[in-house]
Design a protein around this motif. Structure first.
Motif, PDB file in Angstrom:
ATOM      1  N   THR A  80      11.692 -13.732   5.967  1.00 31.61           N
ATOM      2  CA  THR A  80      12.470 -12.928   6.880  1.00 31.61           C
ATOM      3  C   THR A  80      12.002 -12.818   8.265  1.00 31.61           C
ATOM      4  N   ASN A  81      11.004 -13.402   8.454  1.00 37.07           N
ATOM      5  CA  ASN A  81      10.408 -13.498   9.833  1.00 37.07           C
ATOM      6  C   ASN A  81       9.873 -12.168  10.300  1.00 37.07           C
ATOM      7  N   GLY A  82       9.029 -11.381   9.265  1.00 34.66           N
ATOM      8  CA  GLY A  82       8.542 -10.300   9.751  1.00 34.66           C
ATOM      9  C   GLY A  82       9.265  -9.078   9.373  1.00 34.66           C
ATOM     10  N   SER A  83      10.008  -8.888   8.261  1.00 38.08           N
ATOM     11  CA  SER A  83      10.561  -7.817   8.096  1.00 38.08           C
ATOM     12  C   SER A  83       9.803  -6.278   7.890  1.00 38.08           C
ATOM     13  N   SER A  84      10.071  -5.166   8.611  1.00 36.17           N
ATOM     14  CA  SER A  84       9.213  -4.202   8.473  1.00 36.17           C
ATOM     15  C   SER A  84       9.376  -3.711   7.165  1.00 36.17           C
ATOM     16  N   TYR A  85      10.287  -3.772   6.403  1.00 38.42           N
ATOM     17  CA  TYR A  85      10.517  -3.577   4.968  1.00 38.42           C
ATOM     18  C   TYR A  85       9.356  -4.235   4.009  1.00 38.42           C
ATOM     19  N   TRP A  86       9.333  -5.455   4.237  1.00 41.61           N
ATOM     20  CA  TRP A  86       8.532  -6.232   3.226  1.00 41.61           C
ATOM     21  C   TRP A  86       6.952  -6.171   3.867  1.00 41.61           C
ATOM     22  N   LEU A  87       6.843  -5.781   5.116  1.00 47.78           N
ATOM     23  CA  LEU A  87       5.608  -5.493   5.468  1.00 47.78           C
ATOM     24  C   LEU A  87       5.036  -4.338   5.085  1.00 47.78           C
ATOM     25  N   GLU A  88       5.919  -3.343   4.974  1.00 46.90           N
ATOM     26  CA  GLU A  88       5.349  -2.058   4.334  1.00 46.90           C
ATOM     27  C   GLU A  88       5.045  -2.100   2.970  1.00 46.90           C
ATOM     28  N   ALA A  89       6.037  -3.184   2.107  1.00 42.95           N
ATOM     29  CA  ALA A  89       5.565  -3.098   0.788  1.00 42.95           C
ATOM     30  C   ALA A  89       4.568  -3.958   0.386  1.00 42.95           C
ATOM     31  N   THR A  90       4.251  -5.154   1.279  1.00 38.54           N
ATOM     32  CA  THR A  90       2.861  -5.732   1.234  1.00 38.54           C
ATOM     33  C   THR A  90       1.595  -5.035   1.449  1.00 38.54           C
ATOM     34  N   ASN A  91       1.736  -4.139   2.390  1.00 37.23           N
ATOM     35  CA  ASN A  91       0.473  -3.309   2.937  1.00 37.23           C
ATOM     36  C   ASN A  91       0.411  -2.459   1.824  1.00 37.23           C
ATOM     37  N   GLY A  92       1.397  -1.786   1.171  1.00 30.28           N
ATOM     38  CA  GLY A  92       1.282  -0.599   0.364  1.00 30.28           C
ATOM     39  C   GLY A  92       0.511  -1.307  -0.998  1.00 30.28           C
ATOM     40  N   LEU A  93       1.205  -2.538  -1.509  1.00 27.47           N
ATOM     41  CA  LEU A  93       0.747  -2.929  -2.758  1.00 27.47           C
ATOM     42  C   LEU A  93      -0.884  -3.560  -2.478  1.00 27.47           C
ATOM     43  N   LEU A  94      -1.067  -4.029  -1.205  1.00 28.76           N
ATOM     44  CA  LEU A  94      -2.423  -4.513  -0.995  1.00 28.76           C
ATOM     45  C   LEU A  94      -3.239  -3.448  -0.812  1.00 28.76           C
ATOM     46  N   ASN A  95      -3.093  -2.245  -0.137  1.00 29.98           N
ATOM     47  CA  ASN A  95      -4.060  -1.191  -0.036  1.00 29.98           C
ATOM     48  C   ASN A  95      -4.491  -0.492  -1.364  1.00 29.98           C
ATOM     49  N   THR A  96      -3.230  -0.544  -2.272  1.00 33.61           N
ATOM     50  CA  THR A  96      -3.641   0.086  -3.590  1.00 33.61           C
ATOM     51  C   THR A  96      -4.394  -0.920  -4.490  1.00 33.61           C
ATOM     52  N   THR A  97      -4.236  -2.186  -4.354  1.00 26.32           N
ATOM     53  CA  THR A  97      -4.796  -3.313  -5.070  1.00 26.32           C
ATOM     54  C   THR A  97      -6.430  -3.101  -4.581  1.00 26.32           C
ATOM     55  N   LEU A  98      -6.734  -2.779  -3.324  1.00 24.66           N
ATOM     56  CA  LEU A  98      -8.042  -3.123  -2.998  1.00 24.66           C
ATOM     57  C   LEU A  98      -8.813  -1.972  -3.378  1.00 24.66           C
ATOM     58  N   ASP A  99      -8.049  -0.763  -3.104  1.00 20.71           N
ATOM     59  CA  ASP A  99      -8.656   0.551  -3.415  1.00 20.71           C
ATOM     60  C   ASP A  99      -8.882   0.563  -4.954  1.00 20.71           C
ATOM     61  N   THR A 100      -8.071   0.096  -5.919  1.00 17.02           N
ATOM     62  CA  THR A 100      -8.484   0.164  -7.231  1.00 17.02           C
ATOM     63  C   THR A 100      -9.284  -0.815  -7.875  1.00 17.02           C
ATOM     64  N   PHE A 101      -9.170  -1.992  -7.225  1.00 13.43           N
ATOM     65  CA  PHE A 101      -9.842  -3.022  -8.027  1.00 13.43           C
ATOM     66  C   PHE A 101     -11.080  -3.567  -7.445  1.00 13.43           C
ATOM     67  N   PHE A 102     -11.322  -3.041  -6.066  1.00 15.36           N
ATOM     68  CA  PHE A 102     -12.546  -3.690  -5.456  1.00 15.36           C
ATOM     69  C   PHE A 102     -13.288  -2.292  -4.924  1.00 15.36           C
TER      70      PHE A 102
END
Length: 459
Positions: free
Chosen positions: A269-291
């Motif tokens: 989507t060429n940088g949709s803010s919606y999907w950026l928020e989703a990506t960052n949200g899931l990424l940050n929780t992944t890193l906090d939980t599993f790293f």
């Protein structure tokens, strides 16, 4: 200090009869060739478990754990792409094609009667990866893209609205234990595959389905799987109470598969803010939980590693997610500097775990930075994945599309002749069904442990 003759003799005898100290895989995380060498070593060890290229064996098949073949081939695909080593390309090409089934949708006759939606999905993801990395189509079989399309077409027929307003069941057939569950890896996996097909082909049908699966997954009215307020991802929910409860066991691949899909949609989507928020949200929780910072930020499957209870499936999760993190770093460039240090630290620890049996056997608990006694194909796959994931630091070319270099042939109707599991009677699983599946699982695990014990002690 000068040694006497007796001292010299004693030292000589010790050097002969004392075991040599275990040597880990050497890895300089700042050197591309060093990482390639580490990956080559672990991939070689991984392939010692593969016999599909031998007389009397079936290409791509692991009879008791069919889906794991897809994880092995995913590792080989990315290894080939980022190292240029074609050593295993024949096995890769033949195995991916051989298991495709008569209808080109990864429902092969020998295994389809007991597969779950997640099993089939992983093979579709492997084929999708082959298309995105430009792995050449075979001349006398199904194209990689068509195989991914075949999996998509058969799976969307199983979208179930009898309970919970939609969602994919975990299992395909009513006689399977888990048929009344709807879980994250099946739904997140189809979401990821749909997003990747949308980006590769530009076809709006795939985008519509990606949005549909995502909306269902995050909707509190239909599914408790993904909380987009906290970005917590549950493992599963049960149809028997209309998906009113959550199975909150934390597994990295549940987060990773949704994150991967969101990253693809952000890119598409060429940088949709919606999907950026989703990506960052899931990424940050992944890193906090599993790293966790408590072990130096090294990747850990936190549910099973501390108790040393990981099964073969669970050992593979870190490898899959390592690859998905590396792709996310490419698809969403703003995440690159966040992801890469985590992958680098974990790869260094993983290399130190590969010091077993004087042949660089890799362990499970990378955070120990030493070999922990575990042995198996799954350990080698995950170590290979984390090594290869670090090569994106030097080669930032991401997955292609049909308009940016991809040349795999499309067949939007692939798999449409296969109605396996589609429209089947919606019946509940009995206690006997669950117990039977549990007994079979225990028998297999006990047998595998006995075999590994014989291999290590007597082989």
């Amino acid at each position: 200090m000068r040694l006497s003759g007796a001292g010299l003799l004693r030292g000589l005898l010790l050097s002969i009869f004392m075991p040599s100290p275990a040597v880990a895989i050497e890895l300089d995380i700042s050197d591309e060739q060093s990482i390639k060498n580490a990956a080559s070593t672990s991939i070689y060890a991984m392939m010692t478990y593969y016999h599909g290229n031998e007389t009397g064996h079936i290409p791509g098949a692991f009879p008791d754990k069919w889906w794991e073949g897809s994880a092995l081939f995913l590792a080989l695909l990315q290894y080939w792409y980022y190292t240029g080593d074609t050593t295993y390309n024949d096995e890769l090409r033949v195995g991916l094609e051989w298991q495709s089934g008569d209808d080109g949708d990864y429902m092969p006759t020998n295994y389809s009667s007991y597969l779950g939606n997640d099993d089939q999905m992983f093979w579709g993801v492997a084929a999708m990866t082959a298309a995105e990395l430009g792995f050449k189509d075979v001349s006398d079989g199904f194209s990689w893209l068509s195989l991914a399309q075949g999996v998509f077409n058969t799976q969307i027929k199983r979208w179930d609205t009898t309970k919970c307003d939609g969602g994919m069941r975990w299992q395909i057939f009513p006689y399977q234990s888990g048929y009344t569950m709807k879980n994250s890896i099946s739904n997140g996996g189809l979401f990821q595959l749909s997003a990747r097909l949308a980006r590769y082909t530009g076809n709006s049908t795939y985008l519509s389905w990606a949005n549909k699966i995502w909306d269902w997954s995050v909707s509190e009215d239909s599914s408790p799987l993904v909380k987009n307020s906290t970005w917590d991802v549950s493992d599963s929910t049960n149809m028997e109470d209309n998906c009113g409860t959550r199975g909150d066991t934390q597994w990295s691949y549940n987060y990773g598969t949704y994150m991967m899909g969101a990253a693809y949609l952000y890119n598409y989507t060429n940088g949709s803010s919606y999907w950026l928020e989703a990506t960052n949200g899931l990424l940050n929780t992944t890193l906090d939980t599993f790293f966790p910072s408590s072990n130096g930020g090294i990747f850990e499957e936190v549910t099973c590693e501390p108790s040393e209870s990981c099964n073969n499936n669970e050992i593979l999760f870190k490898g899959l997610v390592s690859s998905w993190l590396s792709f996310t770093a490419l698809l969403v460039p703003s995440t690159f500097d966040t992801i890469m240090p985590k992958l680098q630290t974990s790869a260094q620890a993983a290399a130190k775990s590969c010091s077993g049996h004087n042949n660089n056997t890799c362990g499970v608990r990378w955070y120990q930075s030493k070999y922990d006694g575990w042995i198996g194909m799954e350990e080698q796959i995950s170590a290979s994945d984390i090594f290869v994931a670090n090569l994106v630091y030097f080669n930032k070319t991401g997955p292609v599309t049909s308009t940016t270099g991809g040349n795999s042939s499309s067949n939007p109707n692939a798999g449409n002749n296969d109605h396996t599991g589609g429209g089947s009677t919606q019946s509940a699983i009995t206690t006997g069904d669950r117990a039977g599946a549990g007994i079979l699982t225990v028998v297999f695990i006990v047998g595998w442990v006995a075999l590994m014990g014989w291999t290590v002690l007597g082989g």
